[in-house]
Design a protein around this motif. Structure first.
Motif, PDB file in Angstrom:
ATOM      1  N   GLY A 146      48.087  49.608 -43.967  1.00  0.00           N
ATOM      2  CA  GLY A 146      47.260  50.643 -44.553  1.00  0.00           C
ATOM      3  C   GLY A 146      47.603  52.031 -44.047  1.00  0.00           C
ATOM      4  N   GLN A 147      48.517  52.128 -43.109  1.00  0.00           N
ATOM      5  CA  GLN A 147      48.851  53.428 -42.543  1.00  0.00           C
ATOM      6  C   GLN A 147      49.608  54.287 -43.557  1.00  0.00           C
ATOM      7  OE1 GLN A 147      50.953  53.062 -38.897  1.00  0.00           O
ATOM      8  NE2 GLN A 147      49.322  51.937 -37.858  1.00  0.00           N
ATOM      9  N   THR A 148      49.325  55.574 -43.512  1.00  0.00           N
ATOM     10  CA  THR A 148      49.993  56.503 -44.425  1.00  0.00           C
ATOM     11  C   THR A 148      50.670  57.652 -43.698  1.00  0.00           C
ATOM     12  OG1 THR A 148      47.924  57.738 -44.685  1.00  0.00           O
ATOM     13  CG2 THR A 148      48.374  56.001 -46.290  1.00  0.00           C
ATOM     14  N   ASP A 149      50.571  57.674 -42.355  1.00  0.00           N
ATOM     15  CA  ASP A 149      51.096  58.817 -41.615  1.00  0.00           C
ATOM     16  C   ASP A 149      52.549  58.624 -41.209  1.00  0.00           C
ATOM     17  OD1 ASP A 149      50.280  56.754 -39.946  1.00  0.00           O
ATOM     18  OD2 ASP A 149      50.050  58.089 -38.225  1.00  0.00           O
ATOM     19  N   LEU A 150      53.151  57.477 -41.524  1.00  0.00           N
ATOM     20  CA  LEU A 150      54.537  57.223 -41.172  1.00  0.00           C
ATOM     21  C   LEU A 150      55.370  57.077 -42.431  1.00  0.00           C
ATOM     22  CD1 LEU A 150      53.999  54.519 -38.401  1.00  0.00           C
ATOM     23  CD2 LEU A 150      54.422  56.944 -38.060  1.00  0.00           C
ATOM     24  N   ALA A 151      56.650  57.439 -42.315  1.00  0.00           N
ATOM     25  CA  ALA A 151      57.555  57.247 -43.443  1.00  0.00           C
ATOM     26  C   ALA A 151      57.642  55.766 -43.780  1.00  0.00           C
ATOM     27  CB  ALA A 151      58.932  57.796 -43.085  1.00  0.00           C
ATOM     28  N   ASP A 152      57.834  55.464 -45.040  1.00  0.00           N
ATOM     29  CA  ASP A 152      57.940  54.081 -45.504  1.00  0.00           C
ATOM     30  C   ASP A 152      59.267  53.509 -45.022  1.00  0.00           C
ATOM     31  OD1 ASP A 152      58.069  51.699 -46.775  1.00  0.00           O
ATOM     32  OD2 ASP A 152      57.851  52.494 -48.805  1.00  0.00           O
ATOM     33  N   PRO A 153      59.242  52.515 -44.078  1.00  0.00           N
ATOM     34  CA  PRO A 153      60.506  51.974 -43.563  1.00  0.00           C
ATOM     35  C   PRO A 153      61.364  51.323 -44.631  1.00  0.00           C
ATOM     36  CG  PRO A 153      58.656  51.366 -42.150  1.00  0.00           C
ATOM     37  CD  PRO A 153      58.076  51.960 -43.394  1.00  0.00           C
ATOM     38  N   SER A 154      60.751  50.886 -45.724  1.00  0.00           N
ATOM     39  CA  SER A 154      61.535  50.234 -46.771  1.00  0.00           C
ATOM     40  C   SER A 154      62.470  51.209 -47.470  1.00  0.00           C
ATOM     41  CB  SER A 154      60.607  49.573 -47.796  1.00  0.00           C
ATOM     42  OG  SER A 154      59.872  50.546 -48.511  1.00  0.00           O
ATOM     43  N   ARG A 155      62.301  52.485 -47.220  1.00  0.00           N
ATOM     44  CA  ARG A 155      63.169  53.504 -47.828  1.00  0.00           C
ATOM     45  C   ARG A 155      64.090  54.174 -46.818  1.00  0.00           C
ATOM     46  NH1 ARG A 155      58.953  56.640 -51.961  1.00  0.00           N
ATOM     47  NH2 ARG A 155      58.298  54.772 -53.112  1.00  0.00           N
ATOM     48  N   LEU A 156      64.067  53.703 -45.574  1.00  0.00           N
ATOM     49  CA  LEU A 156      64.891  54.301 -44.540  1.00  0.00           C
ATOM     50  C   LEU A 156      66.292  53.707 -44.545  1.00  0.00           C
ATOM     51  CD1 LEU A 156      62.423  54.395 -41.501  1.00  0.00           C
ATOM     52  CD2 LEU A 156      62.948  56.240 -43.101  1.00  0.00           C
ATOM     53  N   THR A 157      67.249  54.491 -44.123  1.00  0.00           N
ATOM     54  CA  THR A 157      68.615  53.996 -43.948  1.00  0.00           C
ATOM     55  C   THR A 157      68.718  53.261 -42.613  1.00  0.00           C
ATOM     56  OG1 THR A 157      69.366  55.980 -42.799  1.00  0.00           O
ATOM     57  CG2 THR A 157      69.479  55.986 -45.221  1.00  0.00           C
ATOM     58  N   ALA A 158      69.830  52.546 -42.421  1.00  0.00           N
ATOM     59  CA  ALA A 158      70.047  51.851 -41.153  1.00  0.00           C
ATOM     60  C   ALA A 158      70.064  52.841 -39.995  1.00  0.00           C
ATOM     61  CB  ALA A 158      71.365  51.078 -41.206  1.00  0.00           C
ATOM     62  N   GLU A 159      70.664  54.011 -40.207  1.00  0.00           N
ATOM     63  CA  GLU A 159      70.719  55.019 -39.149  1.00  0.00           C
ATOM     64  C   GLU A 159      69.324  55.524 -38.803  1.00  0.00           C
ATOM     65  OE1 GLU A 159      72.523  54.992 -41.886  1.00  0.00           O
ATOM     66  OE2 GLU A 159      74.551  54.608 -41.127  1.00  0.00           O
ATOM     67  N   GLU A 160      68.484  55.699 -39.808  1.00  0.00           N
ATOM     68  CA  GLU A 160      67.127  56.182 -39.560  1.00  0.00           C
ATOM     69  C   GLU A 160      66.276  55.127 -38.860  1.00  0.00           C
ATOM     70  OE1 GLU A 160      66.527  59.296 -43.292  1.00  0.00           O
ATOM     71  OE2 GLU A 160      66.334  57.122 -43.631  1.00  0.00           O
ATOM     72  N   ILE A 161      66.463  53.871 -39.257  1.00  0.00           N
ATOM     73  CA  ILE A 161      65.724  52.787 -38.594  1.00  0.00           C
ATOM     74  C   ILE A 161      66.159  52.680 -37.136  1.00  0.00           C
ATOM     75  CG2 ILE A 161      65.355  50.300 -38.539  1.00  0.00           C
ATOM     76  CD1 ILE A 161      65.749  50.377 -41.622  1.00  0.00           C
ATOM     77  N   THR A 162      67.455  52.742 -36.902  1.00  0.00           N
ATOM     78  CA  THR A 162      67.975  52.675 -35.538  1.00  0.00           C
ATOM     79  C   THR A 162      67.395  53.791 -34.686  1.00  0.00           C
ATOM     80  OG1 THR A 162      70.039  51.645 -36.254  1.00  0.00           O
ATOM     81  CG2 THR A 162      70.063  52.788 -34.137  1.00  0.00           C
ATOM     82  N   ALA A 163      67.398  55.006 -35.204  1.00  0.00           N
ATOM     83  CA  ALA A 163      66.872  56.145 -34.457  1.00  0.00           C
ATOM     84  C   ALA A 163      65.383  55.964 -34.159  1.00  0.00           C
ATOM     85  CB  ALA A 163      67.102  57.442 -35.241  1.00  0.00           C
ATOM     86  N   SER A 164      64.629  55.409 -35.108  1.00  0.00           N
ATOM     87  CA  SER A 164      63.194  55.209 -34.915  1.00  0.00           C
ATOM     88  C   SER A 164      62.934  54.136 -33.856  1.00  0.00           C
ATOM     89  CB  SER A 164      62.529  54.815 -36.232  1.00  0.00           C
ATOM     90  OG  SER A 164      62.573  55.893 -37.152  1.00  0.00           O
ATOM     91  N   VAL A 165      63.705  53.038 -33.893  1.00  0.00           N
ATOM     92  CA  VAL A 165      63.537  51.984 -32.890  1.00  0.00           C
ATOM     93  C   VAL A 165      63.853  52.522 -31.502  1.00  0.00           C
ATOM     94  CG1 VAL A 165      64.456  49.784 -32.055  1.00  0.00           C
ATOM     95  CG2 VAL A 165      63.956  50.074 -34.486  1.00  0.00           C
ATOM     96  N   VAL A 166      64.927  53.277 -31.384  1.00  0.00           N
ATOM     97  CA  VAL A 166      65.300  53.860 -30.092  1.00  0.00           C
ATOM     98  C   VAL A 166      64.208  54.799 -29.602  1.00  0.00           C
ATOM     99  CG1 VAL A 166      66.928  55.398 -28.926  1.00  0.00           C
ATOM    100  CG2 VAL A 166      67.781  53.613 -30.465  1.00  0.00           C
ATOM    101  N   ASP A 167      63.635  55.586 -30.517  1.00  0.00           N
ATOM    102  CA  ASP A 167      62.572  56.518 -30.147  1.00  0.00           C
ATOM    103  C   ASP A 167      61.342  55.773 -29.621  1.00  0.00           C
ATOM    104  OD1 ASP A 167      61.360  59.224 -30.124  1.00  0.00           O
ATOM    105  OD2 ASP A 167      60.068  58.396 -31.686  1.00  0.00           O
ATOM    106  N   VAL A 168      60.945  54.704 -30.318  1.00  0.00           N
ATOM    107  CA  VAL A 168      59.793  53.917 -29.866  1.00  0.00           C
ATOM    108  C   VAL A 168      60.084  53.285 -28.506  1.00  0.00           C
ATOM    109  CG1 VAL A 168      58.385  51.874 -30.324  1.00  0.00           C
ATOM    110  CG2 VAL A 168      58.923  53.461 -32.184  1.00  0.00           C
ATOM    111  N   TYR A 169      61.275  52.735 -28.356  1.00  0.00           N
ATOM    112  CA  TYR A 169      61.641  52.123 -27.076  1.00  0.00           C
ATOM    113  C   TYR A 169      61.524  53.137 -25.937  1.00  0.00           C
ATOM    114  CZ  TYR A 169      64.563  50.779 -23.189  1.00  0.00           C
ATOM    115  OH  TYR A 169      65.019  50.536 -21.920  1.00  0.00           O
ATOM    116  N   ARG A 170      62.063  54.325 -26.129  1.00  0.00           N
ATOM    117  CA  ARG A 170      62.028  55.330 -25.068  1.00  0.00           C
ATOM    118  C   ARG A 170      60.599  55.729 -24.724  1.00  0.00           C
ATOM    119  NH1 ARG A 170      67.118  58.961 -27.355  1.00  0.00           N
ATOM    120  NH2 ARG A 170      68.782  57.640 -26.456  1.00  0.00           N
TER     121      ARG A 170
END
Length: 285
Positions: free
Chosen positions: A9-33
């Motif tokens: 139900g969240q609307t404040d984050l970009a839709d991951p289903s439309r992200l590229t592999a590079e964008e997903i990778t960057a987001s995972v790294v950001d969350v990890y950090r």
């Protein structure tokens, strides 16, 4: 237990289903950090938000982006540490809610407020359906290895299968919390025993359930599976929680080569917000 999240139900984050592999990778790294800088992973707005963001990424990322994300050098390096953080976060979440259930004036009402109750119920129903397809008769005995502080899955299994469940965990704090929860809810068909899976005799059970967080690495999973194959009686059923795709950033997978000594029966990979895959196998295969 199993890390899940009602994050759709969240609307404040970009839709991951439309992200590229590079964008997903960057987001995972950001969350990890962000998670790695926190000493305290107990539930709260910031920690919950980070885990929700991570779960949303791994559940809804486009399938064609997954191989590139998993093959990224930085993702490969941080994946074991990210899984460890997820394990810590899940344990803290369960322990917090176990204490709330026990301390509440109405334990059942308090448990109903646990935000992921429906997710765990969905996972348990899936597993019970899978078990029913493999067992010709009623389950008489079941061991749940790695039951954790909030043994919701064990409660569902005990109720739906009308079976006594032995809960094993090597963490005495988690084990004591789980026992208090079961007592507060009035479940007398559960018992709790401190044990390391590698030392446990599991020959007396029709079914052994292996929680997703038991075994941190592929090598550890293989050791555990080898012990189970040697310890379980021939014909007994193993239900092991695993993971596939980006979900392996949350939980370590069980490789099919680890099933030596078992007859593989079924492998189910959910496509909804249930995180864990389920492997069903018969001992003595």
């Amino acid at each position: 237990m199993s890390l899940t999240s009602n994050i759709f139900g969240q609307t404040d984050l970009a839709d991951p289903s439309r992200l590229t592999a590079e964008e997903i990778t960057a987001s995972v790294v950001d969350v990890y950090r962000e998670l790695a800088t926190r000493v305290d992973l107990r539930p709260g707005p910031d920690v919950d938000g980070l885990f929700d963001r991570l779960v949303r990424l791994v559940v809804t990322a486009p399938a064609d982006a997954v191989p590139a994300v998993l093959e990224d050098v930085e993702i490969k390096e941080l994946a074991p540490r990210l899984r460890a953080l997820c394990g810590r976060g899940e344990s803290e979440l369960e322990l917090t809610w176990a204490n709330r259930v026990v301390a509440g004036p109405s334990p059942r009402d308090e448990l109903a407020r646990f935000p992921y109750t429906a997710n765990y119920r969905q996972l348990s129903r899936m597993e019970i359906g899978i078990l029913a397809s493999a067992l010709p008769r009623r389950v008489r005995s079941l061991a749940f290895v790695g039951s954790g502080p909030l043994p919701l899955s064990s409660l569902h299994l005990a109720h739906d299968l009308d079976v006594h469940v032995d809960n094993l965990d090597r963490d005495p704090v988690a084990l004591q919390a789980g026992a208090r929860v079961a007592a507060a809810l009035g479940y007398d068909a559960l018992c709790f025993r401190e044990a390391d899976v590698l030392d446990a005799d599991l020959s007396g059970y029709d079914v052994v359930v292996l929680a997703a967080l038991v075994g941190d690495t592929a090598a550890e999973k293989r050791r555990i599976m080898a012990h189970l194959a040697a310890s379980m009686r021939p014909g007994a059923i193993l239900l092991a929680r695993s993971a596939r795709g980006l979900r392996t950033l949350l939980y370590p997978p069980i490789d099919r080569t680890a099933l030596d000594g078992f007859e593989p029966l079924t492998e189910v990979h959910p496509v909804n917000d249930v995180i864990n895959s389920v492997i069903l196998a018969r001992a003595g295969g």
